[in-house]
Design a protein around this motif. Structure first.
Motif, PDB file in Angstrom:
ATOM      1  N   PHE A   9      54.898  56.579  33.608  1.00 52.09           N
ATOM      2  CA  PHE A   9      55.769  57.555  34.043  1.00 52.09           C
ATOM      3  C   PHE A   9      55.647  58.785  33.716  1.00 52.09           C
ATOM      4  N   ASN A  10      55.146  59.644  34.529  1.00 50.27           N
ATOM      5  CA  ASN A  10      54.853  61.344  34.618  1.00 50.27           C
ATOM      6  C   ASN A  10      55.574  62.576  35.261  1.00 50.27           C
ATOM      7  N   GLY A  11      55.497  63.210  34.667  1.00 50.66           N
ATOM      8  CA  GLY A  11      56.479  64.329  35.514  1.00 50.66           C
ATOM      9  C   GLY A  11      56.710  65.819  35.334  1.00 50.66           C
ATOM     10  N   ASP A  12      57.511  66.811  35.290  1.00 50.15           N
ATOM     11  CA  ASP A  12      57.758  67.815  34.918  1.00 50.15           C
ATOM     12  C   ASP A  12      58.459  67.839  33.635  1.00 50.15           C
ATOM     13  N   LEU A  13      58.486  69.191  32.328  1.00 48.78           N
ATOM     14  CA  LEU A  13      58.464  68.121  31.112  1.00 48.78           C
ATOM     15  C   LEU A  13      60.235  68.320  31.346  1.00 48.78           C
ATOM     16  N   GLY A  14      61.087  68.063  30.574  1.00 46.94           N
ATOM     17  CA  GLY A  14      62.552  67.818  30.670  1.00 46.94           C
ATOM     18  C   GLY A  14      63.280  67.288  32.525  1.00 46.94           C
ATOM     19  N   SER A  15      62.221  66.107  33.116  1.00 45.96           N
ATOM     20  CA  SER A  15      63.080  65.656  34.630  1.00 45.96           C
ATOM     21  C   SER A  15      63.862  64.370  33.383  1.00 45.96           C
ATOM     22  N   GLY A  16      63.470  63.837  31.649  1.00 48.15           N
ATOM     23  CA  GLY A  16      63.695  62.148  32.072  1.00 48.15           C
ATOM     24  C   GLY A  16      63.471  61.656  31.939  1.00 48.15           C
ATOM     25  N   LYS A  17      62.160  61.778  31.928  1.00 46.25           N
ATOM     26  CA  LYS A  17      61.129  60.876  31.515  1.00 46.25           C
ATOM     27  C   LYS A  17      61.376  59.506  30.529  1.00 46.25           C
ATOM     28  N   SER A  18      61.568  60.125  29.385  1.00 46.58           N
ATOM     29  CA  SER A  18      62.125  59.107  28.357  1.00 46.58           C
ATOM     30  C   SER A  18      62.982  58.462  27.858  1.00 46.58           C
ATOM     31  N   THR A  19      64.091  58.903  28.549  1.00 46.38           N
ATOM     32  CA  THR A  19      65.869  58.116  28.810  1.00 46.38           C
ATOM     33  C   THR A  19      65.777  57.356  29.903  1.00 46.38           C
ATOM     34  N   VAL A  20      64.761  57.653  31.238  1.00 45.11           N
ATOM     35  CA  VAL A  20      64.620  56.580  31.992  1.00 45.11           C
ATOM     36  C   VAL A  20      63.568  55.430  31.739  1.00 45.11           C
ATOM     37  N   ALA A  25      62.557  49.946  30.719  1.00 48.72           N
ATOM     38  CA  ALA A  25      61.596  48.822  29.513  1.00 48.72           C
ATOM     39  C   ALA A  25      62.885  47.500  28.884  1.00 48.72           C
ATOM     40  N   GLN A  26      63.435  48.440  28.709  1.00 50.61           N
ATOM     41  CA  GLN A  26      64.500  47.679  28.068  1.00 50.61           C
ATOM     42  C   GLN A  26      64.919  46.508  29.295  1.00 50.61           C
ATOM     43  N   ARG A  27      65.724  46.739  30.650  1.00 50.43           N
ATOM     44  CA  ARG A  27      66.549  46.090  31.244  1.00 50.43           C
ATOM     45  C   ARG A  27      65.146  44.898  31.745  1.00 50.43           C
ATOM     46  N   LEU A  28      63.911  45.437  32.039  1.00 49.04           N
ATOM     47  CA  LEU A  28      62.856  44.449  32.688  1.00 49.04           C
ATOM     48  C   LEU A  28      62.328  43.610  30.940  1.00 49.04           C
ATOM     49  N   GLY A  29      62.748  43.901  29.688  1.00 49.58           N
ATOM     50  CA  GLY A  29      61.929  43.116  28.690  1.00 49.58           C
ATOM     51  C   GLY A  29      60.566  43.380  28.343  1.00 49.58           C
ATOM     52  N   LEU A  30      60.329  44.688  29.292  1.00 45.87           N
ATOM     53  CA  LEU A  30      58.763  45.262  28.897  1.00 45.87           C
ATOM     54  C   LEU A  30      58.655  45.679  27.584  1.00 45.87           C
ATOM     55  N   ARG A  31      57.528  45.647  26.886  1.00 47.03           N
ATOM     56  CA  ARG A  31      57.357  47.187  25.908  1.00 47.03           C
ATOM     57  C   ARG A  31      57.120  48.226  25.966  1.00 47.03           C
ATOM     58  N   ARG A  32      57.245  48.956  25.703  1.00 52.04           N
ATOM     59  CA  ARG A  32      57.280  50.873  25.875  1.00 52.04           C
ATOM     60  C   ARG A  32      56.304  51.278  24.906  1.00 52.04           C
ATOM     61  N   VAL A  33      55.351  52.728  25.620  1.00 54.55           N
ATOM     62  CA  VAL A  33      54.490  52.732  25.423  1.00 54.55           C
ATOM     63  C   VAL A  33      54.686  54.588  25.647  1.00 54.55           C
ATOM     64  N   LEU A  81      54.198  46.619  30.924  1.00 58.44           N
ATOM     65  CA  LEU A  81      54.420  47.646  29.843  1.00 58.44           C
ATOM     66  C   LEU A  81      54.996  48.891  30.811  1.00 58.44           C
ATOM     67  N   VAL A  82      55.936  49.229  29.943  1.00 61.01           N
ATOM     68  CA  VAL A  82      56.560  50.656  31.126  1.00 61.01           C
ATOM     69  C   VAL A  82      55.355  51.597  29.794  1.00 61.01           C
ATOM     70  N   MET A  83      55.259  52.653  30.606  1.00 58.40           N
ATOM     71  CA  MET A  83      54.502  53.864  29.726  1.00 58.40           C
ATOM     72  C   MET A  83      55.268  54.937  30.327  1.00 58.40           C
ATOM     73  N   ASP A  84      55.321  56.028  29.127  1.00 60.43           N
ATOM     74  CA  ASP A  84      55.138  57.617  29.092  1.00 60.43           C
ATOM     75  C   ASP A  84      54.195  58.371  28.795  1.00 60.43           C
ATOM     76  N   VAL A 175      64.598  53.345  40.715  1.00 64.90           N
ATOM     77  CA  VAL A 175      62.889  52.712  40.438  1.00 64.90           C
ATOM     78  C   VAL A 175      62.845  51.243  40.092  1.00 64.90           C
ATOM     79  N   ILE A 176      63.713  50.656  39.488  1.00 62.87           N
ATOM     80  CA  ILE A 176      63.491  49.347  39.411  1.00 62.87           C
ATOM     81  C   ILE A 176      63.863  48.844  40.852  1.00 62.87           C
ATOM     82  N   ASP A 177      64.804  49.049  41.735  1.00 58.55           N
ATOM     83  CA  ASP A 177      64.569  48.754  43.347  1.00 58.55           C
ATOM     84  C   ASP A 177      63.100  48.365  43.518  1.00 58.55           C
ATOM     85  N   VAL A 178      62.343  50.202  43.902  1.00 59.65           N
ATOM     86  CA  VAL A 178      61.288  49.846  44.222  1.00 59.65           C
ATOM     87  C   VAL A 178      60.227  48.797  43.423  1.00 59.65           C
ATOM     88  N   PHE A 179      59.906  49.246  42.419  1.00 57.70           N
ATOM     89  CA  PHE A 179      59.702  47.723  41.311  1.00 57.70           C
ATOM     90  C   PHE A 179      59.421  46.465  41.417  1.00 57.70           C
TER      91      PHE A 179
END
Length: 327
Positions: A9-20, A25-33, A81-84, A175-179
């Motif tokens: 993930f990247n994008g605008d500051l305040g776009s919700g990257k951390s929340t999403v 990462a939790q739903r897919l069972g992946l480590r997040r960085v 993994l999921v990376m922000d 995002v999960i549907d696309v992935f």
């Protein structure tokens, strides 16, 4: 289509990257960085704000060097993994590259609402908007000079997702549907990126009076029943600031009438790329879009579309939402 091992993930500051990214990462069972967390920690250790660290990093390559090597090592490891991260899309080759966007005032409101710290603190919406813009431009300039890449170019990514009105859950599910291959497969295979845009932020390029079938209740009802993911993607141009319809006004109108927060689209041209007849996206938008066209579309759909700079320059002091001088 490439099999994606990770999501970055990247994008605008305040776009919700951390929340999403946390929930995905939790739903897919992946480590997040989170590289953003790492930069904030570095800023606090240096007793700097996030903006000050960005400006410092323009002069001191060691700031980026440590983080870059970390990302290279993770990308080379093959771990899913999921990376922000602002720049992970540049280092990862087998990831779904997601770029999240949001309207600047909404982004400022979000960052102002979250707990402040020594690395990030704002006193007003306007201050937050100004500093977020400055931070983003600092990063963009640094990446162009240091890596030769422009983070603002949409074709760097696989998925562009507008979070202005969409809830975190809606963004997460899309995002999960696309992935997992349930959404946007044709666009990702043939001509990425897939755009998931807020229909209330997309500009028309045709006079609403000349468009047929916009208020066809049966079509609007069919769209409502099928949902936004089933909608045929719009064809969209991008000026570097504004998204506009090249083809798909009827579908865009139906999405607005149904209150959809997201609508799928494919990118036909951005900035200097040609839309039709060799005319660039910037020039096409300037030629097609005027205050009266914007006003009529916005009024008909109950939305507000700010007047682009070229429209303001051409018509004088016209406020968004006003029809402007008669033709």
């Amino acid at each position: 289509m490439t099999v994606r091992q990770s999501i970055v993930f990247n994008g605008d500051l305040g776009s919700g990257k951390s929340t999403v990214s946390v929930v995905i990462a939790q739903r897919l069972g992946l480590r997040r960085v989170s590289v953003g967390d790492l930069y904030r920690q570095m800023a606090e250790e240096r007793q700097m704000t996030a903006l000050q660290l960005n400006l410092h990093a323009e002069l001191d390559q060691a700031v980026d060097g440590y983080v870059d090597q970390l990302q290279r090592d993770i990308a080379a490891s093959g771990e899913s993994l999921v990376m922000d991260s602002r720049l992970a899309w540049h280092f990862f080759t087998d990831a779904l590259k997601v770029h999240m966007i949001t309207e600047p005032t909404e982004a400022a409101r979000r960052v102002l609402a979250r707990p402040s710290g020594p690395a990030e603190s704002y006193s007003s919406i306007e201050e937050a908007k100004a500093k977020l813009r400055e931070r983003s431009e600092s990063e963009r300039n640094r990446f162009i000079v240091r890596y030769g890449v422009d983070k603002a170019r949409l074709r760097n990514y696989d998925l562009i997702c507008d979070t202005t009105r969409a809830t975190p859950e809606q963004v997460i599910q899309h995002v999960i549907d696309v992935f997992e291959g349930r959404l946007g497969g044709d666009v990702l295979r043939d001509a990425p990126p897939l755009l998931l845009l807020d229909p209330a932020r997309v500009y028309p390029t045709e006079d609403i009076a000349t468009l047929r079938g916009l208020w066809d209740s049966e079509f609007v009802g069919d769209v409502a029943e099928a949902g936004d993911e089933a909608l045929e993607p719009l064809t969209i141009g991008y000026t570097g600031e504004y998204y506009f319809v090249v083809d798909g006004h009827r579908r865009l109108s139906a999405a607005l009438q149904n209150g959809f927060p997201l609508v799928p689209a494919r990118l036909v041209a951005e900035v200097d790329e040609p839309v039709v007849g060799g005319m660039s996206a910037v020039d096409y938008f300037a030629a097609q879009v005027d205050p009266s066209l914007i006003h009529d579309w916005a009024a008909a759909h109950g939305i507000t579309l700010p007047l682009p700079e070229h429209a303001l320059l051409n018509t004088g002091p016209v406020l968004a939402g006003d029809p402007g001088p008669a033709a």
